[in-house]
Design a protein around this motif. Structure first.
Motif, PDB file in Angstrom:
ATOM      1  N   ASP A   2      -8.089 -61.987 -10.735  1.00 60.54           N
ATOM      2  CA  ASP A   2      -7.089 -61.535 -11.700  1.00 60.54           C
ATOM      3  C   ASP A   2      -5.699 -62.037 -11.272  1.00 60.54           C
ATOM      4  O   ASP A   2      -5.528 -62.600 -10.182  1.00 60.54           O
ATOM      5  CB  ASP A   2      -7.123 -60.011 -11.886  1.00 60.54           C
ATOM      6  CG  ASP A   2      -6.746 -59.251 -10.622  1.00 60.54           C
ATOM      7  OD1 ASP A   2      -6.169 -59.857  -9.699  1.00 60.54           O
ATOM      8  OD2 ASP A   2      -7.021 -58.039 -10.558  1.00 60.54           O
ATOM      9  N   ALA A   3      -4.724 -61.821 -12.179  1.00 51.27           N
ATOM     10  CA  ALA A   3      -3.390 -62.393 -11.964  1.00 51.27           C
ATOM     11  C   ALA A   3      -2.755 -61.893 -10.662  1.00 51.27           C
ATOM     12  O   ALA A   3      -2.080 -62.657  -9.958  1.00 51.27           O
ATOM     13  CB  ALA A   3      -2.501 -62.075 -13.164  1.00 51.27           C
ATOM     14  N   ASP A   4      -2.998 -60.631 -10.319  1.00 49.13           N
ATOM     15  CA  ASP A   4      -2.403 -60.079  -9.090  1.00 49.13           C
ATOM     16  C   ASP A   4      -2.936 -60.798  -7.850  1.00 49.13           C
ATOM     17  O   ASP A   4      -2.174 -61.162  -6.955  1.00 49.13           O
ATOM     18  CB  ASP A   4      -2.707 -58.577  -8.960  1.00 49.13           C
ATOM     19  CG  ASP A   4      -1.835 -57.769  -9.910  1.00 49.13           C
ATOM     20  OD1 ASP A   4      -0.816 -58.323 -10.371  1.00 49.13           O
ATOM     21  OD2 ASP A   4      -2.192 -56.608 -10.196  1.00 49.13           O
ATOM     22  N   ALA A   5      -4.245 -60.993  -7.828  1.00 49.05           N
ATOM     23  CA  ALA A   5      -4.855 -61.666  -6.666  1.00 49.05           C
ATOM     24  C   ALA A   5      -4.347 -63.102  -6.558  1.00 49.05           C
ATOM     25  O   ALA A   5      -4.075 -63.594  -5.454  1.00 49.05           O
ATOM     26  CB  ALA A   5      -6.378 -61.646  -6.799  1.00 49.05           C
ATOM     27  N   ILE A   6      -4.184 -63.753  -7.708  1.00 48.13           N
ATOM     28  CA  ILE A   6      -3.710 -65.145  -7.706  1.00 48.13           C
ATOM     29  C   ILE A   6      -2.255 -65.200  -7.245  1.00 48.13           C
ATOM     30  O   ILE A   6      -1.876 -66.038  -6.415  1.00 48.13           O
ATOM     31  CB  ILE A   6      -3.872 -65.768  -9.122  1.00 48.13           C
ATOM     32  CG1 ILE A   6      -5.360 -65.856  -9.477  1.00 48.13           C
ATOM     33  CG2 ILE A   6      -3.222 -67.144  -9.186  1.00 48.13           C
ATOM     34  CD1 ILE A   6      -5.640 -66.143 -10.937  1.00 48.13           C
ATOM     35  N   ALA A   7      -1.434 -64.259  -7.742  1.00 51.56           N
ATOM     36  CA  ALA A   7      -0.020 -64.220  -7.351  1.00 51.56           C
ATOM     37  C   ALA A   7       0.119 -63.967  -5.851  1.00 51.56           C
ATOM     38  O   ALA A   7       0.955 -64.584  -5.174  1.00 51.56           O
ATOM     39  CB  ALA A   7       0.712 -63.148  -8.151  1.00 51.56           C
ATOM     40  N   THR A   8      -0.711 -63.072  -5.324  1.00 47.04           N
ATOM     41  CA  THR A   8      -0.658 -62.763  -3.889  1.00 47.04           C
ATOM     42  C   THR A   8      -0.984 -64.015  -3.067  1.00 47.04           C
ATOM     43  O   THR A   8      -0.299 -64.342  -2.098  1.00 47.04           O
ATOM     44  CB  THR A   8      -1.667 -61.637  -3.549  1.00 47.04           C
ATOM     45  OG1 THR A   8      -1.384 -60.534  -4.385  1.00 47.04           O
ATOM     46  CG2 THR A   8      -1.590 -61.226  -2.093  1.00 47.04           C
ATOM     47  N   ARG A   9      -2.029 -64.730  -3.503  1.00 49.04           N
ATOM     48  CA  ARG A   9      -2.411 -65.938  -2.773  1.00 49.04           C
ATOM     49  C   ARG A   9      -1.286 -66.979  -2.829  1.00 49.04           C
ATOM     50  O   ARG A   9      -0.971 -67.631  -1.834  1.00 49.04           O
ATOM     51  CB  ARG A   9      -3.701 -66.508  -3.375  1.00 49.04           C
ATOM     52  CG  ARG A   9      -4.141 -67.840  -2.784  1.00 49.04           C
ATOM     53  CD  ARG A   9      -4.692 -67.706  -1.373  1.00 49.04           C
ATOM     54  NE  ARG A   9      -6.002 -67.111  -1.360  1.00 49.04           N
ATOM     55  CZ  ARG A   9      -7.150 -67.804  -1.373  1.00 49.04           C
ATOM     56  NH1 ARG A   9      -7.129 -69.113  -1.384  1.00 49.04           N
ATOM     57  NH2 ARG A   9      -8.306 -67.179  -1.376  1.00 49.04           N
ATOM     58  N   MET A  10      -0.674 -67.129  -4.011  1.00 53.46           N
ATOM     59  CA  MET A  10       0.419 -68.108  -4.167  1.00 53.46           C
ATOM     60  C   MET A  10       1.588 -67.760  -3.258  1.00 53.46           C
ATOM     61  O   MET A  10       2.178 -68.630  -2.622  1.00 53.46           O
ATOM     62  CB  MET A  10       0.906 -68.125  -5.629  1.00 53.46           C
ATOM     63  CG  MET A  10       0.233 -69.129  -6.513  1.00 53.46           C
ATOM     64  SD  MET A  10       0.302 -70.809  -5.888  1.00 53.46           S
ATOM     65  CE  MET A  10       2.039 -71.169  -6.056  1.00 53.46           C
ATOM     66  N   THR A  11       1.929 -66.472  -3.199  1.00 52.93           N
ATOM     67  CA  THR A  11       3.059 -66.043  -2.357  1.00 52.93           C
ATOM     68  C   THR A  11       2.770 -66.395  -0.901  1.00 52.93           C
ATOM     69  O   THR A  11       3.644 -66.888  -0.183  1.00 52.93           O
ATOM     70  CB  THR A  11       3.275 -64.518  -2.497  1.00 52.93           C
ATOM     71  OG1 THR A  11       3.339 -64.215  -3.880  1.00 52.93           O
ATOM     72  CG2 THR A  11       4.544 -64.066  -1.818  1.00 52.93           C
ATOM     73  N   ARG A  12       1.524 -66.175  -0.500  1.00 51.31           N
ATOM     74  CA  ARG A  12       1.152 -66.477   0.883  1.00 51.31           C
ATOM     75  C   ARG A  12       1.254 -67.985   1.154  1.00 51.31           C
ATOM     76  O   ARG A  12       1.748 -68.407   2.180  1.00 51.31           O
ATOM     77  CB  ARG A  12      -0.271 -65.986   1.150  1.00 51.31           C
ATOM     78  CG  ARG A  12      -0.303 -65.090   2.383  1.00 51.31           C
ATOM     79  CD  ARG A  12      -1.702 -64.726   2.811  1.00 51.31           C
ATOM     80  NE  ARG A  12      -2.487 -64.119   1.755  1.00 51.31           N
ATOM     81  CZ  ARG A  12      -3.793 -64.361   1.571  1.00 51.31           C
ATOM     82  NH1 ARG A  12      -4.437 -65.187   2.359  1.00 51.31           N
ATOM     83  NH2 ARG A  12      -4.440 -63.761   0.606  1.00 51.31           N
ATOM     84  N   LEU A  13       0.805 -68.797   0.181  1.00 57.52           N
ATOM     85  CA  LEU A  13       0.844 -70.255   0.373  1.00 57.52           C
ATOM     86  C   LEU A  13       2.279 -70.749   0.443  1.00 57.52           C
ATOM     87  O   LEU A  13       2.613 -71.618   1.235  1.00 57.52           O
ATOM     88  CB  LEU A  13       0.133 -70.962  -0.779  1.00 57.52           C
ATOM     89  CG  LEU A  13      -1.380 -70.834  -0.850  1.00 57.52           C
ATOM     90  CD1 LEU A  13      -1.918 -71.597  -2.033  1.00 57.52           C
ATOM     91  CD2 LEU A  13      -2.015 -71.343   0.440  1.00 57.52           C
ATOM     92  N   GLU A  14       3.147 -70.159  -0.399  1.00 63.97           N
ATOM     93  CA  GLU A  14       4.542 -70.627  -0.437  1.00 63.97           C
ATOM     94  C   GLU A  14       5.295 -70.211   0.813  1.00 63.97           C
ATOM     95  O   GLU A  14       6.245 -70.876   1.218  1.00 63.97           O
ATOM     96  CB  GLU A  14       5.238 -70.120  -1.707  1.00 63.97           C
ATOM     97  CG  GLU A  14       4.893 -70.994  -2.879  1.00 63.97           C
ATOM     98  CD  GLU A  14       5.236 -70.421  -4.245  1.00 63.97           C
ATOM     99  OE1 GLU A  14       5.330 -71.196  -5.182  1.00 63.97           O
ATOM    100  OE2 GLU A  14       5.412 -69.184  -4.339  1.00 63.97           O
ATOM    101  N   ALA A  15       4.832 -69.120   1.431  1.00 67.47           N
ATOM    102  CA  ALA A  15       5.511 -68.628   2.630  1.00 67.47           C
ATOM    103  C   ALA A  15       5.031 -69.358   3.882  1.00 67.47           C
ATOM    104  O   ALA A  15       5.690 -69.321   4.922  1.00 67.47           O
ATOM    105  CB  ALA A  15       5.246 -67.135   2.791  1.00 67.47           C
ATOM    106  N   ALA A  16       3.870 -70.048   3.776  1.00 72.05           N
ATOM    107  CA  ALA A  16       3.293 -70.685   4.967  1.00 72.05           C
ATOM    108  C   ALA A  16       4.214 -71.775   5.485  1.00 72.05           C
ATOM    109  O   ALA A  16       4.772 -72.542   4.708  1.00 72.05           O
ATOM    110  CB  ALA A  16       1.932 -71.263   4.624  1.00 72.05           C
ATOM    111  N   PRO A  17       4.408 -71.857   6.821  1.00 79.93           N
ATOM    112  CA  PRO A  17       5.264 -72.903   7.364  1.00 79.93           C
ATOM    113  C   PRO A  17       4.655 -74.275   7.140  1.00 79.93           C
ATOM    114  O   PRO A  17       3.447 -74.429   7.167  1.00 79.93           O
ATOM    115  CB  PRO A  17       5.309 -72.574   8.870  1.00 79.93           C
ATOM    116  CG  PRO A  17       4.122 -71.715   9.136  1.00 79.93           C
ATOM    117  CD  PRO A  17       3.782 -71.018   7.864  1.00 79.93           C
ATOM    118  N   CYS A  18       5.525 -75.285   6.895  1.00 78.65           N
ATOM    119  CA  CYS A  18       5.022 -76.623   6.649  1.00 78.65           C
ATOM    120  C   CYS A  18       4.544 -77.261   7.957  1.00 78.65           C
ATOM    121  O   CYS A  18       5.100 -77.009   8.985  1.00 78.65           O
ATOM    122  CB  CYS A  18       6.104 -77.524   6.043  1.00 78.65           C
ATOM    123  SG  CYS A  18       6.563 -76.935   4.427  1.00 78.65           S
TER     124      CYS A  18
END
Ligand SMILES: Nc1ncnc2c1ncn2[C@@H]1O[C@H](COP(=O)(O)OP(=O)(O)OP(=O)(O)O)[C@@H](O)[C@H]1O
Ligand SMILES: [Mg+2]
Length: 255
Positions: free
Chosen positions: A239-255
């Motif tokens: 669902d949208a919440d699970a997808i948003a949570t995953r996206m936030t985690r990916l965007e926060a990950a250090p490069c």
């Protein structure tokens, strides 16, 4: 001949398969690796969303998969046809006949009516589009009564639906959308997504869509995440919440 059998099985299951696809731009210090050895397959009759931070290679992935751009290395197979090594002419023909593409900016020709825009891919392929086929394509996207209108006389959502009808008139093997709802308000975007979902459920169409919107991605069967040109996991039926949570985690990950 196990190889041949293996391949036949693969392209009855997968509309499209990318194997170790890399795309590099430029050379030397300014070189950018937009895609880094990406292997992904898209099963027929499924709806896949592609998500990832800005610059992660989503558009490049779609362009390579659709034969609009050529990978630096790796292979792309569409319905059993290997794109690598096809001449420009053969690639153009394959794109016209077997691939549909919709963009964020609808890219309709302003001087043509909706019906003429929809008929364009058939004309370009040297086929005479029948009126009933064009009417049917417009009806499929709920615009049966708008065939004579020019793009400027249509709302954004209506223009995107014309673009969808145009992309689908050749009954393509795969329909790609690069942020197809990105320029639409949320309600109109939802209508376009419902149409895409319907094409998958009713017609068995294969759809691959880039989006930044977790609500849009939640309409897909599967979400593929990209980070720095590499696949970074998938979610199925989320669902949208699970997808948003995953996206936030990916965007926060250090490069
Ligand atoms: N023609 C080009 N020349 C040089 N670099 C390019 C070119 N096209 C894309 N890139 C680079 O490749 C990388 C991936 O770009 P791409 O457009 O695929 O990202 P994206 O995930 O679609 O981003 P966005 O969400 O912002 O649309 C970026 O670093 C971009 O700067
Ligand atoms: Mg992009």
């Amino acid at each position: 001949m196990p190889d041949e059998w293996g391949q036949m099985t693969d392209h009855t299951i997968h509309a499209i398969r990318l194997s170790s696809v890399s795309r590099r731009y430029g050379a030397g210090d300014s070189a950018v690796t937009a895609l880094d050895e990406v292997s992904l397959a898209f099963p027929r009759g499924t709806f896949t969303a592609v998500m990832g931070p800005s610059g992660s290679g989503k558009s490049t992935l779609l362009q390579c998969a659709a034969g609009l751009d050529r990978p630096t290395s790796g292979s792309v197979v569409v319905g059993g046809t290997e794109l690598t090594g096809l001449s420009e002419r053969r690639l153009t023909l394959l794109r016209r006949e077997r691939i549909g593409f919709v963009f964020q900016a609808f890219n309709l020709l302003p001087s043509l009516t909706a019906a003429q825009n929809v008929a364009l891919p058939l004309r370009l392929a040297g086929r005479r589009p029948s009126r009933s086929r064009v009417r049917e394509a417009l009806a499929q996207v709920g615009l049966a009564d708008r065939g004579r209108h020019r793009p400027a006389e249509l709302s954004g959502g209506q223009q995107q639906r014309v673009a969808l009808a145009r992309a689908l008139i050749t009954r393509p093997e795969v329909l790609f959308g690069d942020e197809p709802t990105g320029a639409l308000d949320s309600r109109t975007g939802r209508d376009v997504l419902a149409l895409l979902r319907g094409m998958v459920d009713r017609e068995g169409q294969t759809v691959v869509m880039v989006t930044h919107d977790p609500v849009a991605a939640a309409r897909a069967d599967r979400v593929v995440f990209l980070v720095d040109g590499r696949p970074a996991g998938e979610l199925a039926g989320a669902d949208a919440d699970a997808i948003a949570t995953r996206m936030t985690r990916l965007e926060a990950a250090p490069c």
